[in-house]
Motif scaffolding. Sequence first.
Motif, PDB file in Angstrom:
ATOM      1  N   UNK A  37       0.791  -1.224   0.000  1.00 54.50           N
ATOM      2  CA  UNK A  37       0.000   0.000   0.000  1.00 54.50           C
ATOM      3  C   UNK A  37       0.822   1.273   0.000  1.00 54.50           C
ATOM      4  N   UNK A  38       2.136   1.182  -0.018  1.00 51.77           N
ATOM      5  CA  UNK A  38       2.962   2.382  -0.023  1.00 51.77           C
ATOM      6  C   UNK A  38       3.851   2.482  -1.251  1.00 51.77           C
ATOM      7  N   UNK A  39       3.849   1.481  -2.114  1.00 49.22           N
ATOM      8  CA  UNK A  39       4.747   1.486  -3.268  1.00 49.22           C
ATOM      9  C   UNK A  39       5.835   0.449  -3.075  1.00 49.22           C
ATOM     10  N   UNK A  40       6.271  -0.144  -4.171  1.00 50.77           N
ATOM     11  CA  UNK A  40       7.201  -1.275  -4.111  1.00 50.77           C
ATOM     12  C   UNK A  40       8.402  -1.006  -5.005  1.00 50.77           C
ATOM     13  N   UNK A  41       9.544  -0.685  -4.383  1.00 49.07           N
ATOM     14  CA  UNK A  41      10.754  -0.343  -5.137  1.00 49.07           C
ATOM     15  C   UNK A  41      11.218  -1.512  -6.002  1.00 49.07           C
ATOM     16  N   UNK A  42      10.926  -2.743  -5.580  1.00 49.94           N
ATOM     17  CA  UNK A  42      11.380  -3.902  -6.348  1.00 49.94           C
ATOM     18  C   UNK A  42      10.702  -3.978  -7.721  1.00 49.94           C
ATOM     19  N   UNK A  43       9.590  -3.236  -7.903  1.00 52.75           N
ATOM     20  CA  UNK A  43       8.888  -3.275  -9.180  1.00 52.75           C
ATOM     21  C   UNK A  43       9.632  -2.537 -10.290  1.00 52.75           C
ATOM     22  N   UNK A  44      10.788  -1.959  -9.951  1.00 47.12           N
ATOM     23  CA  UNK A  44      11.618  -1.363 -11.000  1.00 47.12           C
ATOM     24  C   UNK A  44      11.994  -2.423 -12.036  1.00 47.12           C
ATOM     25  N   UNK A 104       2.834   3.619  -5.958  1.00 48.53           N
ATOM     26  CA  UNK A 104       1.636   3.823  -5.139  1.00 48.53           C
ATOM     27  C   UNK A 104       1.318   2.629  -4.267  1.00 48.53           C
ATOM     28  N   UNK A 105       1.425   1.433  -4.821  1.00 52.16           N
ATOM     29  CA  UNK A 105       1.077   0.226  -4.081  1.00 52.16           C
ATOM     30  C   UNK A 105       0.185  -0.666  -4.921  1.00 52.16           C
ATOM     31  N   UNK A 106      -0.420  -1.654  -4.302  1.00 50.59           N
ATOM     32  CA  UNK A 106      -1.236  -2.623  -5.034  1.00 50.59           C
ATOM     33  C   UNK A 106      -2.704  -2.223  -5.123  1.00 50.59           C
ATOM     34  N   UNK A 107      -3.094  -1.185  -4.420  1.00 53.81           N
ATOM     35  CA  UNK A 107      -4.467  -0.688  -4.458  1.00 53.81           C
ATOM     36  C   UNK A 107      -4.476   0.618  -5.245  1.00 53.81           C
ATOM     37  N   UNK A 108      -4.974   0.568  -6.467  1.00 55.61           N
ATOM     38  CA  UNK A 108      -4.879   1.707  -7.373  1.00 55.61           C
ATOM     39  C   UNK A 108      -6.040   2.678  -7.145  1.00 55.61           C
ATOM     40  N   UNK A 148      -8.004  -4.578 -11.028  1.00 54.90           N
ATOM     41  CA  UNK A 148      -6.589  -4.204 -11.044  1.00 54.90           C
ATOM     42  C   UNK A 148      -5.701  -5.385 -10.713  1.00 54.90           C
ATOM     43  N   UNK A 149      -4.676  -5.148  -9.887  1.00 57.79           N
ATOM     44  CA  UNK A 149      -3.800  -6.243  -9.455  1.00 57.79           C
ATOM     45  C   UNK A 149      -4.262  -6.826  -8.125  1.00 57.79           C
ATOM     46  N   UNK A 150      -5.488  -6.472  -7.710  1.00 52.60           N
ATOM     47  CA  UNK A 150      -6.122  -7.172  -6.592  1.00 52.60           C
ATOM     48  C   UNK A 150      -5.885  -6.612  -5.207  1.00 52.60           C
ATOM     49  N   UNK A 151      -5.458  -5.361  -5.095  1.00 49.49           N
ATOM     50  CA  UNK A 151      -5.258  -4.801  -3.757  1.00 49.49           C
ATOM     51  C   UNK A 151      -6.520  -4.805  -2.923  1.00 49.49           C
ATOM     52  N   UNK A 211     -19.103  -4.838  -6.175  1.00 50.67           N
ATOM     53  CA  UNK A 211     -18.536  -3.524  -5.862  1.00 50.67           C
ATOM     54  C   UNK A 211     -17.538  -3.117  -6.936  1.00 50.67           C
ATOM     55  N   UNK A 212     -17.231  -1.834  -6.972  1.00 48.68           N
ATOM     56  CA  UNK A 212     -16.193  -1.317  -7.854  1.00 48.68           C
ATOM     57  C   UNK A 212     -15.468  -0.197  -7.111  1.00 48.68           C
ATOM     58  N   UNK A 213     -14.157  -0.152  -7.288  1.00 43.59           N
ATOM     59  CA  UNK A 213     -13.332   0.882  -6.650  1.00 43.59           C
ATOM     60  C   UNK A 213     -12.652   1.699  -7.753  1.00 43.59           C
ATOM     61  N   UNK A 214     -13.262   2.842  -8.073  1.00 38.94           N
ATOM     62  CA  UNK A 214     -12.722   3.754  -9.088  1.00 38.94           C
ATOM     63  C   UNK A 214     -12.474   3.030 -10.419  1.00 38.94           C
ATOM     64  N   UNK A 215     -13.403   2.184 -10.812  1.00 42.13           N
ATOM     65  CA  UNK A 215     -13.239   1.369 -12.024  1.00 42.13           C
ATOM     66  C   UNK A 215     -14.257   1.684 -13.105  1.00 42.13           C
ATOM     67  N   UNK A 216     -15.521   1.882 -12.731  1.00 45.18           N
ATOM     68  CA  UNK A 216     -16.536   2.098 -13.761  1.00 45.18           C
ATOM     69  C   UNK A 216     -16.444   3.489 -14.384  1.00 45.18           C
TER      70      UNK A 216
END
Length: 381
Positions: A37-44, A104-108, A148-151, A211-216
């Motif tokens: 939820x804070x961002x993942x540096x390894x995703x570089x 950003x993290x896994x929750x977009x 998304x990626x499932x956050x 439900x939808x989270x900022x998707x529709x």
Amino acid sequence: WWIRVGRLPHLHQQTPIFPLFLCPSVLLKMSSQTRAMEGDFSRVKAITRREATKERNVVSAALDEYNSLFDEKQGGSVEKRKGNYTTMVNHFYDLMTDFYEFGWGQSFHFATRHKWESFEASIARHEMWLAHKMELKPNMRVLDVGCGVGGPMRTIARFTQAHIVGLNNNDYQIERAKTLNTEAGLAPLCSFIKADFMKVPQEDNTFDAIYQVEATCHAPDKVGIYKEIKRLLKPGQLFGGYEWVVTPKYDENNPEHVRLKKGIEVGNGLADLERPEVIMAALKEAGFEILEGRDLALTTEIPWQAALSPGFSVFGFLHSAVGRWLTGRMVRVLEYTKIAPVGTTKAHDILETTAVDLVRAADLGIFSPMFFTLARKPLVG
């Protein structure tokens, strides 16, 4: 190797000196502790596309096609974006998913935030509050539209013990979400449907809640997407979520307002941002009984845009103004040295420009990413 972060773009001059060489160790530590939820540096690694099986010219070509949908000189228009929404949204998330997870993290999504509450805690609470409002319970079969990626999926599955079905039309995101679900030990509670959310290959009356989270906000036709959701939902059950909207303060005759609206649409793969009354009317026309409709941005103690605003923070560093500035420099080096594909820098720059537009629009009060709606499918009809 020392920088005065106060001299970086958009930052205040009184910001204290910070040692740049400490950034990697700080970020790697954050990656192991709060990467969800804070961002993942390894995703570089993913930004360089070594995890994605893509030709090196695909990013640049996809970016050109995506931008053409917004460029009026190339025939871009709201109608064209709505007509090509599947291609547009897929291109957008192919290009931006790795940047989102990195910074950003896994929750977009955004979230309301209370005084003394961390960014990480606010994101999780925003998801659990939605689950609470929707009365989700163990063993319910729940559809997550645009997962998304499932956050949010993982938070809600863990919180409620319901079985969450992620609906997504992007192969890359689904595969990433499956990996993260397995790592989190939540694969038994989570599954996926790959499909266009305007025409889902499922029987009527299939789900106990949706439900939808900022998707529709990506849908080309609000009435159409809500009718499809109603079809999938069992009678008497709930549909809830957070919509992106322009607020009543938005003035279509104000050039700055219009520019910011378009900037947000370009930077987030949206055909057209709607007003709250359009959302409510679409839900009603689709056949829902409306229970709630309100802008949660008006209730937050810490503005939701604070996570993107100028300033420096070790926690949430990657999505701070300083973190985004440093990410931009890193991406330029990766592309210049041919580690990252051509077009990676342009993709990052779109997100950076959009971050500035989001903050300005929020400060003016003309945009909200959290217009909360809760509706019920009637028992009959």
